[in-house]
Design an enzyme around this catalytic site. Structure first.
Site, PDB file in Angstrom:
ATOM      1  N   ASN A  51       0.234  -2.448  -4.707  1.00  0.00           N
ATOM      2  CA  ASN A  51      -0.794  -1.630  -5.353  1.00  0.00           C
ATOM      3  C   ASN A  51      -0.536  -0.187  -4.953  1.00  0.00           C
ATOM      4  O   ASN A  51       0.447   0.120  -4.262  1.00  0.00           O
ATOM      5  CB  ASN A  51      -2.217  -2.067  -4.966  1.00  0.00           C
ATOM      6  CG  ASN A  51      -2.416  -2.335  -3.483  1.00  0.00           C
ATOM      7  OD1 ASN A  51      -2.632  -3.483  -3.078  1.00  0.00           O
ATOM      8  ND2 ASN A  51      -2.319  -1.305  -2.672  1.00  0.00           N
ATOM      9  N   HIS A  91      -0.822 -13.995   2.268  1.00  0.00           N
ATOM     10  CA  HIS A  91      -2.129 -13.509   1.802  1.00  0.00           C
ATOM     11  C   HIS A  91      -2.592 -14.203   0.521  1.00  0.00           C
ATOM     12  O   HIS A  91      -3.244 -13.593  -0.326  1.00  0.00           O
ATOM     13  CB  HIS A  91      -2.091 -11.985   1.608  1.00  0.00           C
ATOM     14  CG  HIS A  91      -3.452 -11.351   1.693  1.00  0.00           C
ATOM     15  ND1 HIS A  91      -3.712 -10.050   1.316  1.00  0.00           N
ATOM     16  CD2 HIS A  91      -4.649 -11.851   2.105  1.00  0.00           C
ATOM     17  CE1 HIS A  91      -4.980  -9.749   1.508  1.00  0.00           C
ATOM     18  NE2 HIS A  91      -5.578 -10.833   1.983  1.00  0.00           N
ATOM     19  N   CYS A 132      -4.519  -6.120  -2.536  1.00  0.00           N
ATOM     20  CA  CYS A 132      -3.334  -6.899  -2.193  1.00  0.00           C
ATOM     21  C   CYS A 132      -3.312  -8.324  -2.722  1.00  0.00           C
ATOM     22  O   CYS A 132      -2.359  -8.751  -3.376  1.00  0.00           O
ATOM     23  CB  CYS A 132      -3.181  -6.944  -0.676  1.00  0.00           C
ATOM     24  SG  CYS A 132      -3.028  -5.335   0.137  1.00  0.00           S
ATOM     25  N   ASP A 136       0.813  -1.226   0.000  1.00  0.00           N
ATOM     26  CA  ASP A 136       0.000   0.000   0.000  1.00  0.00           C
ATOM     27  C   ASP A 136       0.843   1.272   0.000  1.00  0.00           C
ATOM     28  O   ASP A 136       0.409   2.306   0.518  1.00  0.00           O
ATOM     29  CB  ASP A 136      -0.959   0.040   1.200  1.00  0.00           C
ATOM     30  CG  ASP A 136      -2.070  -0.992   1.119  1.00  0.00           C
ATOM     31  OD1 ASP A 136      -2.079  -1.782   0.167  1.00  0.00           O
ATOM     32  OD2 ASP A 136      -2.924  -1.016   2.026  1.00  0.00           O
TER      33      ASP A 136
END
Length: 493
Positions: free
Chosen positions: A292, A148, A85, A46
């Site tokens: 991202n 993730h 993500c 992020d």
């Protein structure tokens, strides 16, 4: 679209590439001229597009990242596979558009909260990872930090190509694990003591420990380490010492964000220092970027871009990317060609002198006819080997696709069509209009319809529907971001 060269190149190598005009020739030259490189990926989480000194920030301190950019190529038009993500990581990890295998939305809840079969709630077992490909090529492999990509046993990094894993399977984590309940594990076992109190520093410690083990291993073999930091993702937490450096900033969130970025930058410096001290730096291929664009809730800054994490404006999917390989890539370059996180796999395999593993057979839920159609349309993988353009050649024209929470987009050369979930499509020439301020959809209708056709053909060829979705809340939330986050000056500079 090409790379601008500010410093010298190896003349014989560039001459050979220019004469042949063949990308395969450049790959052979790289493979033949030196031993296979060690490979490092450093991923921020992020991070805002403008949040490095080399990208225009006047408030953050990122000396090691800026130095890294100076040592190689700073790519200013790099894209990730998604604006959030988890699917972004699925793309960079496989070199394949994640929508091909139904990986469209984030994984943010327990399996009981999804309608999908639990065995599909993650990176499908049929997909090969960077770890799989490089381990098959003889590399020792490690992933440090955020995974993730699924919580179940079939998704665990240790069975997805990584010899060593230390981090969390979840999408976010607090930064002081020694004082809070944590889910940090090492190869399936919960970590019970930490070399550093702060998670970002601990992840750096852990990655360097793995590298040091490889330094002592016999017989020696090349290694691949993926530093998958969770900084500067929320929660906003930093050490008192790092916060002290930015106490002059009036906004507390931006202050904490700057401190978190400083810790990440410190890790980059420590990694480089070890590689230089052990004479491994010159033959290490290193890539840095963010998963991202900057988020709405962490104090990040997307510089000249419109939009944020979650939307398909440039601010959600365009990131700065740094490539460094001192033995092969000349220093001091700034590249305006389109590159993608999907390019990591073919580039790494070319550098390693190896070939990618073949695709597995389609899973039961995939439409085998469409899978073949998609391969015929775009090939088995979606990235390209970018070494030739990083070494000094011009990159080929690129076409990239995205879809997320009712939105879709296609980039074709200089133009990008964005189809929001809540209003008609828009057309921008993002190569020159980075802020997406001039909608060409009413003036260049022929080009608009051409891109619409490309997008529709791509969607119709996908082998599967999305395997899970986000709450409809996120579609409405994202729709608001299209207009609420215009380009702006750096806050509190």
């Amino acid at each position: 679209m090409s790379c601008c060269r500010f410093e010298r190149f190896a003349p014989c190598l560039v001459f050979a590439i220019v004469l042949s005009g063949a990308w395969d020739s450049a790959v052979r030259l790289v493979a033949e001229e030196s031993a296979r490189p060690n490979i490092v990926v450093i991923l921020a989480d992020d991070m805002g597009y403008g949040d490095m000194g080399c990208m225009g920030s006047e408030t953050l301190r990122t000396p090691n990242l800026d130095r890294l950019a100076d040592s190689g190529v700073l790519c200013t038009q790099a894209y990730v596979a998604s604006a959030v993500c988890s699917p972004s990581r699925a793309g960079l990890m496989t070199g394949r558009d994640p929508r091909r295998f139904g990986y469209e939305g984030n994984l943010n809840a327990a399996a009981a909260n999804y309608a999908t079969r639990p065995e599909l709630l993650g990176l499908p077992p049929s997909e090969k990872t960077l770890g799989d490909h490089l381990r098959a090529a003889g590399y020792a492999t490690a992933l440090i930090g955020k995974w993730h990509l699924g919580m179940g046993g079939v998704f665990h990094p240790n069975v997805r190509g990584f010899d060593h894993f230390c981090g969390m399977l979840t999408g976010s984590h607090h930064y002081f694990p020694g004082t809070m309940k944590h889910v940090i594990e090492r190869n399936g076992t919960r970590v019970d003591s930490f070399s550093s109190d702060y998670l970002t520093d601990f992840f750096t410690d852990e990655g360097l420990r793995f590298i040091q083990q490889q330094d002592r291993s016999e017989p020696a073999k090349p290694w691949f380490v993926f530093f998958s930091y969770n900084a500067p993702h929320t929660p906003m937490q930093a050490t008192p010492e790092d916060l002290e450096r930015f106490k002059h900033l009036p906004d507390k969130k931006r202050q904490t964000y700057a401190a978190m970025m400083f810790a990440l930058d410190r890790g980059v410096g420590r990694i480089r220092e070890h590689l230089e001290r052990t004479d491994q730096w010159d033959n290490t291929l290193l890539v840095f970027f963010s998963d991202n664009g900057g988020a709405t809730n962490n104090g990040s800054w997307n510089g000249p871009l419109r939009g944020v994490k979650g939307c398909l404006r440039e601010g959600g999917i365009r990131v700065p990317m740094i490539w460094s390989w001192p033995a092969k890539i000349a220093a001091g370059q700034r590249c305006d060609a389109v590159v993608s996180a999907l390019d990591l796999l073919p580039t790494f395999m070319a550098a390693a002198g190896a070939v990618v593993l073949p695709l597995a057979k389609p899973m039961s839920h995939e439409d085998a006819r469409n899978r073949k159609r998609m391969i015929d349309l775009a090939g088995a993988h979606d990235g390209i080997d970018v070494l030739p353009q990083l070494i000094g050649g011009a990159g080929p024209p690129r076409r990239l696709y995205w879809r997320l929470q009712g939105q879709a987009a296609v980039l074709d050369g200089a133009e990008k069509l964005v189809r929001p979930s809540h209003r008609p499509a828009e057309l921008f020439r993002v190569a020159s209009d980075v802020g997406e301020s001039d909608d060409l959809s009413h003036r260049e209708t022929e080009r608009l319809m051409q891109l619409f056709g490309l997008l529709g053909k791509w969607e119709a060829a996908l082998p599967t529907v999305p395997l899970w979705g986000s709450s409809p809340y996120w579609s409405g939330n994202t729709a608001e971001h299209y207009d609420a986050w215009p380009p702006r000056e750096e806050p509190f500079r």
